[in-house]
Write a protein that holds these residues in place. Structure first.
Motif, mmCIF file in Angstrom:
data_model
loop_
_atom_site.group_PDB
_atom_site.id
_atom_site.type_symbol
_atom_site.label_atom_id
_atom_site.label_comp_id
_atom_site.label_asym_id
_atom_site.label_seq_id
_atom_site.Cartn_x
_atom_site.Cartn_y
_atom_site.Cartn_z
ATOM 1 N N UNK A 194 1.740 5.245 4.989
ATOM 2 C CA UNK A 194 2.581 5.280 6.187
ATOM 3 C C UNK A 194 3.824 6.132 5.995
ATOM 4 N N UNK A 195 4.338 6.215 4.770
ATOM 5 C CA UNK A 195 5.604 6.911 4.528
ATOM 6 C C UNK A 195 5.632 7.476 3.115
ATOM 7 N N UNK A 196 4.887 8.541 2.839
ATOM 8 C CA UNK A 196 4.800 9.084 1.475
ATOM 9 C C UNK A 196 6.138 9.490 0.874
ATOM 10 N N UNK A 197 7.123 9.850 1.721
ATOM 11 C CA UNK A 197 8.422 10.275 1.198
ATOM 12 C C UNK A 197 9.357 9.108 0.942
ATOM 13 N N UNK A 198 8.937 7.875 1.290
ATOM 14 C CA UNK A 198 9.781 6.707 1.087
ATOM 15 C C UNK A 198 9.148 5.654 0.175
#
Length: 469
Positions: free
Chosen positions: A299-303
């Motif tokens: 859902x949120x690879x950068x987080x």
């Protein structure tokens, strides 16, 4: 056929001699050899140095050594063989340890230790085929030093597998191979502290060993409650943490599964607070009564930092784990990995890559799921029959379950009574932050046989009956 004795009687023997002592030299030598035999340091049939060689080594006259040997032969500790060499007698046995120096008791005979897989089912034949292919086909240069991220072949195989099975958004260039979650979390915490992260929120209850790792890295640790729908995101928001560790697919140890609402709220929290989520996906491959749930990382690879290992799926002894990292963390953690140990074994990495690419990993998991499910079903049935007021939860996945305890049974007392019957069960107490929450017991069943599960619960029920009476 006679047994070969290399260098018969010419080896060395360490015995301390006090030349200023009032005790005669031959008696000191006798005592030294006798004690070594009693302690098991000289085993039956061990060949001693010749009297001449030992005299030279210790700076004694040969007569002193001969006298000591003769006395020990007379006492039955040594035997003199034809050919001139002397051995420890077969009848000489180490003495049992006294109460003062007795070693701690070994592991329980039936051990419900959590999250242990059945290593007897390790797919040796398939793994050996992968080893042979790697040794036969891999170019020589591949066995040189690696980058800090690990072997590209394994990162590619894992990215394909995790994207297909766990719904991640993994790319080989964003993955790193490490020695199990202990090393991975330690390196991650070191890098994050250097980048300015100060406070980590852990689920309450949660893996207590990880708290020490976080504190040692310089992080302040706070606990946030776990609800039926997963971690309490409102409490997380109030905690002031800039990093949170979650076991969203199967909370350790309660077993809660993070709902879609909780997962979305976690991502929203991380974006709003410029924070990071560490997702420990430690046993998501084993699910029994529910549909698979994808990883939050997708859902949120950068987080999200996604962590997985082969410890539960194959064997802890492989010491293989992987991180999927946001772009900004790849280089500093790869550098930290190189400083830490110069990289994980390339042979193991390439073998695992071949094992995954040829479908052997999928086949192994398909074979193990019904085995573990049958053990889970048996454990739940046995608890219902023999200990009906032990209510199991978190049973839909993984290799462990939790039972809350009735108010008349302290968890530590139950564990102690069970241990006296050679059964290991484990209180929930260490998993809680201070003050501890409700009492419970954690039961791991992955490494046990059906017979051991049934016998273990029978013995536990007997222990509980004794406590109550």
């Amino acid at each position: 056929m006679s047994r070969s004795r290399t260098g018969s009687g010419t080896g060395e023997l360490l015995v301390e001699i006090e030349r200023n002592s009032a005790v005669p030299l031959h008696q000191q030598l006798e005592t030294g050899i006798r004690e070594r035999i009693r302690e098991g340091l000289l085993r039956a049939d061990a060949v001693l140095p010749s009297s001449r060689a030992l005299a030279n080594d210790l700076g004694l006259s040969r007569g002193v050594v001969v006298e000591a040997y003769q006395q020990l032969v007379a006492e039955g500790y040594l035997v003199s063989r034809t050919g001139g060499y002397t051995q420890v007698a077969q009848t000489a046995r180490p003495q049992p340890a006294t109460r003062a120096n007795r070693q701690p008791a070994g592991p329980p005979r039936i051990d419900f230790k959590y999250s242990r897989p059945d290593v007897t089912q390790f797919p040796r034949a398939a793994w050996l085929r992968s080893v042979r292919r790697v040794l036969n086909e891999t170019p020589h240069r591949t066995f040189s030093y690696l980058s800090g991220q690990g072997a590209l072949d394994l990162r590619e195989a894992l990215a394909d597998y995790l994207n297909r099975v766990r719904g991640t958004s993994a790319r080989p260039e964003n993955m790193l191979i490490y020695h199990g979650f202990a090393q991975g979390s330690r390196l991650l915490f070191q890098v994050l502290v250097a980048a300015g992260y100060r406070r980590i929120a852990l689920e309450d209850p949660s893996d207590y060993e990880l708290r020490n790792v976080a504190v040692a890295a310089g992080l302040e640790v706070v606990g946030v409650p776990v609800l039926d729908s997963g971690v309490d995101v409102d409490a997380l928001d109030r905690s002031g943490a800039d990093l949170v560790l979650v076991t969203a697919a199967h909370q350790m140890p309660i077993g809660a599964v993070a709902s879609p609402e909780t997962r979305a709220a976690l991502v929203e929290w991380a974006v709003r607070r410029n924070a990071l989520i560490l997702e420990d996906d430690y046993d998501a491959e084993y699910r029994y009564d529910r549909e698979p749930i994808g990883a939050i990382q997708g859902l949120a690879p950068d987080r999200v930092v996604y962590a997985g290992t082969a410890s539960k799926t194959l064997a802890p002894g492989l010491r293989l784990g992987w991180l999927i990292l946001p772009d900004a963390l790849v280089e500093p953690i790869a550098a930290a990995k190189l400083v830490d140990d110069r990289g994980s074994s390339v042979l193991d990495q390439l073998t695992f890559a071949d094992f995954i690419a040829r479908g052997e990993f999928d086949r192994h998991l398909r074979r193990m799921r019904p085995r573990y499910r049958n053990l889970r079903d048996l454990l739940v049935t046995q608890l219902a029959d023999r200990l009906p007021d032990f209510k199991p939860i978190g049973i839909s996945a993984g290799l462990h379950l939790l039972t809350w305890l009735p108010p008349d049974l302290p968890a530590e007392a139950v564990a102690e009574a069970a241990r006296a019957r050679e059964v290991g069960v484990y209180p929930l107490t260490p998993y809680w932050f201070t003050p501890p929450g409700p009492p419970g017991l954690v039961f791991g069943y992955g490494s046990l046989s059906a017979k051991e599960v049934a016998e273990g619960i029978d013995l536990l029920a007997d222990a509980v009956g004794t406590l109550r009476s």
